[in-house]
Design an enzyme around this catalytic site. Structure first.
Site, PDB file in Angstrom:
ATOM      1  N   HIS A   1      20.178  91.410  41.652  1.00 45.75           N
ATOM      2  CA  HIS A   1      20.838  90.947  40.432  1.00 45.75           C
ATOM      3  C   HIS A   1      21.560  89.620  40.610  1.00 45.75           C
ATOM      4  O   HIS A   1      22.109  89.080  39.643  1.00 45.75           O
ATOM      5  CB  HIS A   1      21.856  91.998  39.961  1.00 45.75           C
TER       6      HIS A   1
ATOM      7  N   GLY B   1      31.868  88.839  29.557  1.00 50.80           N
ATOM      8  CA  GLY B   1      30.589  89.507  29.370  1.00 50.80           C
ATOM      9  C   GLY B   1      29.466  88.520  29.120  1.00 50.80           C
ATOM     10  O   GLY B   1      28.392  88.616  29.706  1.00 50.80           O
TER      11      GLY B   1
ATOM     12  N   ARG C   1      38.652  90.440  34.322  1.00 49.12           N
ATOM     13  CA  ARG C   1      37.758  90.451  33.166  1.00 49.12           C
ATOM     14  C   ARG C   1      38.410  89.676  32.031  1.00 49.12           C
ATOM     15  O   ARG C   1      39.605  89.831  31.759  1.00 49.12           O
ATOM     16  CB  ARG C   1      37.468  91.894  32.734  1.00 49.12           C
TER      17      ARG C   1
ATOM     18  N   ARG D   1      18.363  86.601  35.720  1.00 49.96           N
ATOM     19  CA  ARG D   1      18.390  87.123  34.346  1.00 49.96           C
ATOM     20  C   ARG D   1      19.281  86.287  33.422  1.00 49.96           C
ATOM     21  O   ARG D   1      19.757  86.760  32.398  1.00 49.96           O
ATOM     22  CB  ARG D   1      18.850  88.583  34.322  1.00 49.96           C
TER      23      ARG D   1
ATOM     24  N   GLU E   1      36.938  98.186  23.882  1.00 50.34           N
ATOM     25  CA  GLU E   1      35.954  97.307  24.506  1.00 50.34           C
ATOM     26  C   GLU E   1      35.003  98.199  25.298  1.00 50.34           C
ATOM     27  O   GLU E   1      35.023  99.419  25.115  1.00 50.34           O
ATOM     28  CB  GLU E   1      36.636  96.222  25.361  1.00 50.34           C
ATOM     29  N   MET E   2      34.189  97.645  26.195  1.00 48.22           N
ATOM     30  CA  MET E   2      33.109  98.459  26.760  1.00 48.22           C
ATOM     31  C   MET E   2      32.926  98.315  28.270  1.00 48.22           C
ATOM     32  O   MET E   2      31.899  98.755  28.803  1.00 48.22           O
ATOM     33  CB  MET E   2      31.783  98.121  26.062  1.00 48.22           C
ATOM     34  N   GLU E   3      33.892  97.739  28.985  1.00 50.29           N
ATOM     35  CA  GLU E   3      33.652  97.458  30.401  1.00 50.29           C
ATOM     36  C   GLU E   3      34.773  97.848  31.366  1.00 50.29           C
ATOM     37  O   GLU E   3      34.517  98.091  32.549  1.00 50.29           O
ATOM     38  CB  GLU E   3      33.358  95.956  30.597  1.00 50.29           C
TER      39      GLU E   3
ATOM     40  N   GLY F   1      37.525  89.326  28.191  1.00 55.66           N
ATOM     41  CA  GLY F   1      36.596  89.816  27.193  1.00 55.66           C
ATOM     42  C   GLY F   1      37.178  89.845  25.797  1.00 55.66           C
ATOM     43  O   GLY F   1      38.267  89.342  25.533  1.00 55.66           O
ATOM     44  N   SER F   2      36.445  90.464  24.910  1.00 55.27           N
ATOM     45  CA  SER F   2      36.873  90.632  23.528  1.00 55.27           C
ATOM     46  C   SER F   2      37.085  92.113  23.252  1.00 55.27           C
ATOM     47  O   SER F   2      36.548  92.982  23.947  1.00 55.27           O
ATOM     48  CB  SER F   2      35.842  90.044  22.567  1.00 55.27           C
TER      49      SER F   2
ATOM     50  N   ARG G   1      33.722  83.740  19.278  1.00 56.76           N
ATOM     51  CA  ARG G   1      33.951  84.598  20.435  1.00 56.76           C
ATOM     52  C   ARG G   1      33.543  83.883  21.724  1.00 56.76           C
ATOM     53  O   ARG G   1      34.186  84.030  22.755  1.00 56.76           O
ATOM     54  CB  ARG G   1      33.148  85.900  20.304  1.00 56.76           C
TER      55      ARG G   1
ATOM     56  N   ARG H   1      29.778  82.259  27.722  1.00 54.70           N
ATOM     57  CA  ARG H   1      31.222  82.127  27.880  1.00 54.70           C
ATOM     58  C   ARG H   1      31.561  81.745  29.318  1.00 54.70           C
ATOM     59  O   ARG H   1      32.491  80.987  29.581  1.00 54.70           O
ATOM     60  CB  ARG H   1      31.941  83.414  27.486  1.00 54.70           C
TER      61      ARG H   1
ATOM     62  N   SER I   1      39.078  90.198  18.864  1.00 58.75           N
ATOM     63  CA  SER I   1      38.062  89.449  18.117  1.00 58.75           C
ATOM     64  C   SER I   1      37.820  90.017  16.735  1.00 58.75           C
ATOM     65  O   SER I   1      37.250  89.341  15.876  1.00 58.75           O
ATOM     66  CB  SER I   1      36.750  89.432  18.900  1.00 58.75           C
ATOM     67  N   ASP I   2      38.234  91.259  16.519  1.00 60.79           N
ATOM     68  CA  ASP I   2      38.087  91.868  15.203  1.00 60.79           C
ATOM     69  C   ASP I   2      39.084  93.014  15.066  1.00 60.79           C
ATOM     70  O   ASP I   2      39.576  93.544  16.066  1.00 60.79           O
ATOM     71  CB  ASP I   2      36.657  92.367  14.983  1.00 60.79           C
TER      72      ASP I   2
END
Length: 238
Positions: free
Chosen positions: A5, A21, A88, A44, A182-184, A90-91, A220, A25, A206-207
């Site tokens: 990776h 993420g 991290r 990737r 968030e997701m991380e 992030g948003s 974002r 960015r 962000s929202d």
């Protein structure tokens, strides 16, 4: 040293890595904040860069979206590339009126229903925690710079599109005792704790579920300068 990776060579990363993420960015941070930034990973198109900020060597590496993705990148940075600290950047979506769009948030803990930690090493708790010393450094830096940084518990979710009507955001926030989503962060905190490293999670709202205001994809990507500055200023104080 390359992994499936990451094609960076040994020593390519600084001891502290900022981790958005979005790969674009990461490029934005490198182009606008780092001096002499060089691309160290492009597998990737999940870009990683290393340069200097105020004379200190700092890296920025995209994580992709979700816990499986940040789980891979953060684990390899910690275990294969000698990285000590990951922040991290992030948003997040706000569950509460006290967090407005563009507010900067620092995760004090991360709640998740994810099986990431359970599958990894049998960790069964629903809450993971950042590095106390790294969070303290970020808070102290925010005070020095006069940046408002709001600590809170973060909901780290595996699912972006939940079933309509299953659970309102108010019910979800009350059940998880969280202020934003968030997701991380849950996977990042787990990897750092398992490997004896340091991790923190700075987020820009962000929202908002409350006001229904949200930033565009371009905003974002490009407008989280306050959060980026705080992360970099904390990095050079480590």
């Amino acid at each position: 040293m390359a992994t499936p990776h990451n094609n960076a060579v040994a020593g390519a990363y600084g001891k502290t890595v900022l981790m958005p993420g979005d790969p674009l960015r990461a490029k934005f941070v490198a182009d606008n904040f780092l001096s002499d930034a060089v691309l160290v990973n492009d597998v990737r198109n999940c870009f990683g860069f290393t340069g200097t900020y105020k004379g200190v060597r700092v890296s920025v590496q995209a994580s992709g979206m979700g816990m499986p993705s940040i789980g891979i990148y953060s684990y390899e940075l910690f275990s294969e590339y000698g990285v000590e600290n990951i922040i991290r950047i992030g948003s997040a979506g706000s569950y509460t009126a006290r967090l407005d769009v563009n507010d900067v948030v620092l995760a004090e803990s991360s709640y998740s229903e994810s099986s990431y930690a359970l599958v990894h090493n049998g960790y069964q708790e629903k809450v993971n925690y950042p590095s106390a010393s790294l969070n303290e450094r970020i808070i102290n830096t925010s005070k020095e710079l006069g940046i408002v940084c709001k600590p809170c518990r973060v909901h780290s979710s595996d699912v972006f599109y939940t079933c309509p009507g299953r659970e309102s955001y108010q019910e979800l926030a009350a059940r998880t005792q969280t202020d934003c989503v968030e997701m991380e962060s849950f996977a990042l905190f787990h990897n750092a704790a398992f490997l004896g490293k340091h991790a923190a999670c700075l987020l820009t709202i962000s929202d908002s579920f409350v006001s229904a205001v949200e930033l565009s994809a371009e905003e974002r990507q490009n407008s989280f300068r306050t959060m980026m500055t705080l992360a970099l200023e904390a990095a050079v104080r480590l």
